[in-house]
Design an enzyme around this catalytic site. Sequence first.
Site, PDB file in Angstrom:
ATOM      1  N   SER A 260      47.878 111.810 116.616  1.00 33.90           N
ATOM      2  CA  SER A 260      47.522 113.331 115.908  1.00 33.90           C
ATOM      3  C   SER A 260      46.197 114.010 115.682  1.00 33.90           C
ATOM      4  CB  SER A 260      48.167 113.160 114.413  1.00 33.90           C
ATOM      5  OG  SER A 260      47.904 114.316 113.651  1.00 33.90           O
ATOM      6  N   GLY A 261      46.062 115.175 115.720  1.00 31.76           N
ATOM      7  CA  GLY A 261      44.799 115.710 115.629  1.00 31.76           C
ATOM      8  C   GLY A 261      43.837 115.488 116.498  1.00 31.76           C
TER       9      GLY A 261
ATOM     10  N   SER B  12      33.072 110.342 110.905  1.00 38.57           N
ATOM     11  CA  SER B  12      32.719 110.662 109.504  1.00 38.57           C
ATOM     12  C   SER B  12      33.117 112.328 109.136  1.00 38.57           C
ATOM     13  CB  SER B  12      31.289 110.556 109.450  1.00 38.57           C
ATOM     14  OG  SER B  12      30.769 111.092 107.993  1.00 38.57           O
TER      15      SER B  12
ATOM     16  N   TYR C 257      36.823 111.443  98.926  1.00 34.68           N
ATOM     17  CA  TYR C 257      36.629 111.653 100.152  1.00 34.68           C
ATOM     18  C   TYR C 257      35.339 111.492 100.836  1.00 34.68           C
ATOM     19  CZ  TYR C 257      37.146 113.692 104.802  1.00 34.68           C
ATOM     20  OH  TYR C 257      37.215 113.965 106.263  1.00 34.68           O
TER      21      TYR C 257
ATOM     22  N   LYS D  23      33.180 108.794 103.773  1.00 35.97           N
ATOM     23  CA  LYS D  23      32.442 109.280 105.129  1.00 35.97           C
ATOM     24  C   LYS D  23      31.078 109.102 104.850  1.00 35.97           C
ATOM     25  CE  LYS D  23      36.290 110.775 106.872  1.00 35.97           C
ATOM     26  NZ  LYS D  23      36.742 110.179 108.007  1.00 35.97           N
TER      27      LYS D  23
HETATM   28  N1  LIG Z   1      40.722 117.787 110.264  1.00 41.19           N
HETATM   29  C1  LIG Z   1      39.313 117.965 109.707  1.00 41.19           C
HETATM   30  O1  LIG Z   1      39.089 118.985 109.197  1.00 41.19           O
HETATM   31  C2  LIG Z   1      38.399 116.865 109.626  1.00 41.19           C
HETATM   32  C3  LIG Z   1      38.885 115.629 109.808  1.00 41.19           C
HETATM   33  N2  LIG Z   1      37.828 114.590 109.872  1.00 41.19           N
HETATM   34  C4  LIG Z   1      38.251 113.276 109.946  1.00 41.19           C
HETATM   35  O2  LIG Z   1      38.746 113.197 111.384  1.00 41.19           O
HETATM   36  C5  LIG Z   1      39.811 111.971 111.471  1.00 41.19           C
HETATM   37  C6  LIG Z   1      41.061 112.650 111.953  1.00 41.19           C
HETATM   38  O3  LIG Z   1      41.591 113.555 111.137  1.00 41.19           O
HETATM   39  P1  LIG Z   1      42.874 114.699 111.603  1.00 41.19           P
HETATM   40  O4  LIG Z   1      42.844 114.740 113.073  1.00 41.19           O
HETATM   41  O5  LIG Z   1      42.533 115.919 110.850  1.00 41.19           O
HETATM   42  O6  LIG Z   1      44.059 113.979 111.017  1.00 41.19           O
HETATM   43  P2  LIG Z   1      45.527 113.607 111.135  1.00 41.19           P
HETATM   44  O7  LIG Z   1      46.282 113.431 109.757  1.00 41.19           O
HETATM   45  O8  LIG Z   1      45.807 114.806 112.057  1.00 41.19           O
HETATM   46  O9  LIG Z   1      45.730 112.238 112.069  1.00 41.19           O
HETATM   47  C7  LIG Z   1      45.368 111.392 111.567  1.00 41.19           C
HETATM   48  C8  LIG Z   1      45.864 109.951 112.515  1.00 41.19           C
HETATM   49  O10 LIG Z   1      45.289 108.822 111.572  1.00 41.19           O
HETATM   50  C9  LIG Z   1      46.609 107.935 111.542  1.00 41.19           C
HETATM   51  N3  LIG Z   1      46.375 107.196 110.469  1.00 41.19           N
HETATM   52  C10 LIG Z   1      46.196 107.485 109.226  1.00 41.19           C
HETATM   53  N4  LIG Z   1      46.229 106.760 108.277  1.00 41.19           N
HETATM   54  C11 LIG Z   1      46.270 105.428 109.109  1.00 41.19           C
HETATM   55  C12 LIG Z   1      46.395 103.976 108.980  1.00 41.19           C
HETATM   56  N5  LIG Z   1      46.285 103.524 107.464  1.00 41.19           N
HETATM   57  N6  LIG Z   1      46.286 103.194 109.838  1.00 41.19           N
HETATM   58  C13 LIG Z   1      46.512 103.510 111.228  1.00 41.19           C
HETATM   59  N7  LIG Z   1      46.562 105.121 111.471  1.00 41.19           N
HETATM   60  C14 LIG Z   1      46.413 105.661 110.513  1.00 41.19           C
HETATM   61  C15 LIG Z   1      47.675 108.935 111.745  1.00 41.19           C
HETATM   62  O11 LIG Z   1      48.907 108.212 112.094  1.00 41.19           O
HETATM   63  P3  LIG Z   1      49.899 107.620 111.057  1.00 41.19           P
HETATM   64  O12 LIG Z   1      50.154 108.446 109.939  1.00 41.19           O
HETATM   65  O13 LIG Z   1      51.148 107.470 112.041  1.00 41.19           O
HETATM   66  O14 LIG Z   1      49.200 106.161 110.850  1.00 41.19           O
HETATM   67  C16 LIG Z   1      47.119 110.047 112.509  1.00 41.19           C
HETATM   68  O15 LIG Z   1      47.417 109.476 114.118  1.00 41.19           O
HETATM   69  C17 LIG Z   1      39.875 111.654 109.791  1.00 41.19           C
HETATM   70  O16 LIG Z   1      39.196 110.415 109.759  1.00 41.19           O
HETATM   71  C18 LIG Z   1      39.353 112.857 109.104  1.00 41.19           C
HETATM   72  O17 LIG Z   1      38.911 112.295 107.785  1.00 41.19           O
HETATM   73  C19 LIG Z   1      36.430 114.955 109.743  1.00 41.19           C
HETATM   74  C20 LIG Z   1      36.019 116.209 109.449  1.00 41.19           C
HETATM   75  C21 LIG Z   1      37.169 117.389 109.542  1.00 41.19           C
HETATM   76  C1  LIG Z   2      20.904 124.156 106.671  1.00 40.80           C
HETATM   77  C2  LIG Z   2      21.911 123.741 105.905  1.00 40.80           C
HETATM   78  C3  LIG Z   2      23.295 124.089 106.394  1.00 40.80           C
HETATM   79  C4  LIG Z   2      24.231 124.106 105.410  1.00 40.80           C
HETATM   80  C5  LIG Z   2      25.641 124.363 105.920  1.00 40.80           C
HETATM   81  C6  LIG Z   2      26.673 123.700 104.966  1.00 40.80           C
HETATM   82  C7  LIG Z   2      28.215 124.013 105.100  1.00 40.80           C
HETATM   83  C8  LIG Z   2      28.955 123.219 104.181  1.00 40.80           C
HETATM   84  C9  LIG Z   2      30.491 123.065 104.820  1.00 40.80           C
HETATM   85  C10 LIG Z   2      31.034 121.808 104.228  1.00 40.80           C
HETATM   86  C11 LIG Z   2      32.420 121.789 104.801  1.00 40.80           C
HETATM   87  C12 LIG Z   2      32.881 120.488 104.684  1.00 40.80           C
HETATM   88  C13 LIG Z   2      33.924 120.260 105.929  1.00 40.80           C
HETATM   89  C14 LIG Z   2      34.630 118.843 105.465  1.00 40.80           C
HETATM   90  C15 LIG Z   2      35.922 118.652 106.467  1.00 40.80           C
HETATM   91  C16 LIG Z   2      36.781 117.531 106.273  1.00 40.80           C
HETATM   92  O1  LIG Z   2      36.381 116.474 106.553  1.00 40.80           O
HETATM   93  C17 LIG Z   2      38.157 117.749 105.664  1.00 40.80           C
HETATM   94  N1  LIG Z   2      38.681 118.964 106.296  1.00 40.80           N
HETATM   95  C18 LIG Z   2      38.896 116.575 106.441  1.00 40.80           C
HETATM   96  O2  LIG Z   2      40.080 116.868 106.423  1.00 40.80           O
END
Ligand SMILES: NC(=O)C1=CN([C@@H]2O[C@H](COP(=O)(O)OP(=O)(O)OC[C@H]3O[C@@H](n4cnc5c(N)ncnc54)[C@H](OP(=O)(O)O)[C@@H]3O)[C@@H](O)[C@H]2O)C=CC1
Ligand SMILES: CCCCCCCCCCCCCCCC(=O)[C@@H](N)CO
Length: 341
Positions: free
Chosen positions: A51-52, A181, A195, A199
């Site tokens: 996913s994602g 992260s 959270y 990270k």
């Molecule tokens: N989207 C965002 O805004 C941001 C996301 N991130 C990080 O990026 C990563 C992916 O996020 P995103 O794509 O949004 O997430 P999604 O929820 O879309 O996807 C998460 C994936 O991780 C798997 N997963 C979750 N828990 C487990 C587990 N215990 N064991 C094995 N697989 C697992 C899920 O599958 P299943 O549930 O089937 O196990 C799925 O494939 C995360 O670590 C998130 O913290 C960081 C910054 C921003």
């Molecule tokens: C010079 C300084 C510049 C400062 C810019 C500050 C911007 C701060 C925004 C923080 C956004 C946090 C995103 C978290 C995303 C995430 O991990 C979750 N969405 C997970 O699902």
Amino acid sequence: MLDSFTQSVMLLLVAAFLVAFVLLLYMVSPLISPKPLKLAGAHVVVTGGSSGIGKCIAIECFKQGAFITLVARDEAKLVQAKKEIEKHSVNDKQVVLCISVDVSKEYRQVENVIKQAQEKLGPVDMLVNCAGTSLSGKFEEIEIDRFARLMEVNYLGSVYPSRAVISTMKERRMGRIVFISSQAGQLGLFGYTAYSPTKFALRGLAESLQMEVKPYNVYVTVAYPPDTDTPGFTEENKSKPLETKLISETSSLCQADQVARVIVKDAVQGNFNSSVGSDGYMLSSLTCGMSPVTTITEGLQQVVTMGLFRTIALFYLGSFDSIVRRCMMERQACQKADKTD
Ligand SMILES: NC(=O)C1=CN([C@@H]2O[C@H](COP(=O)(O)OP(=O)(O)OC[C@H]3O[C@@H](n4cnc5c(N)ncnc54)[C@H](OP(=O)(O)O)[C@@H]3O)[C@@H](O)[C@H]2O)C=CC1
Ligand SMILES: CCCCCCCCCCCCCCCC(=O)[C@@H](N)CO
């Protein structure tokens, strides 16, 4: 006192010395920066690859000729993702393998899964730890068990797979380990008391591990994505405090394929740090601390921009505090109005 002529000559000499020094650094830089990893034919394991962001990373690697192992829990989602990824094949030998496991529970289980994957597709060249989940809410309102659970999934869920591949990587004198992260792993903000620490922890792990494995030609990358449009993000938004939403809007909302492209490029090059967008760039430069540096250019940029970015950051911090204060006052006003009704 020196006369002004001697002073100018000395100044000129110092400047010339500095220029020569930087040039010298650039000349030796190919010696210290890693050789890019060839993805064609490589075995890439992506946890959270169903996913994602994880799925997009798998697609990006597949497009460059890699063999993929997807690791996640839900089998139906895995099969669906496999089909989607296979559409992007560049040759008919490429394989997408799916394995269902919870990466955060039992180290032995994760180790077995990696063994299975290596038996089928060969030693792991790149591991992307993308399995993770997020949760936001006020500190006192988050159920107490969630703190430990989040640490298990986001932190231990990256430790276990990494631990399972590292020995082979060291023996082979090659490999890449990527940790996903977040910008919330570079600064703490309202709503992320459970959270953010998970990270931040990944950064500590990555720095320590990189120092251990660099002589073995194994490179670690930590990615700090901003908010990214994924199923996980949609889920997170259902219960996000207004403050967290407003503060997060400072940073742009990215598309998962764009984030994935940047992460794969940085991992291939062996860059320690991977960020997206201009705020991502500023945050990474500002919070580089004692993290390893991959290129001379990166190091010089950090040195030159640090003070400026801290100045900009102070304005951001001020605006975040005023968002929090405003939300608090508005809530109090609502409560008062409710009482008088
Ligand atoms: N989207 C965002 O805004 C941001 C996301 N991130 C990080 O990026 C990563 C992916 O996020 P995103 O794509 O949004 O997430 P999604 O929820 O879309 O996807 C998460 C994936 O991780 C798997 N997963 C979750 N828990 C487990 C587990 N215990 N064991 C094995 N697989 C697992 C899920 O599958 P299943 O549930 O089937 O196990 C799925 O494939 C995360 O670590 C998130 O913290 C960081 C910054 C921003
Ligand atoms: C010079 C300084 C510049 C400062 C810019 C500050 C911007 C701060 C925004 C923080 C956004 C946090 C995103 C978290 C995303 C995430 O991990 C979750 N969405 C997970 O699902």
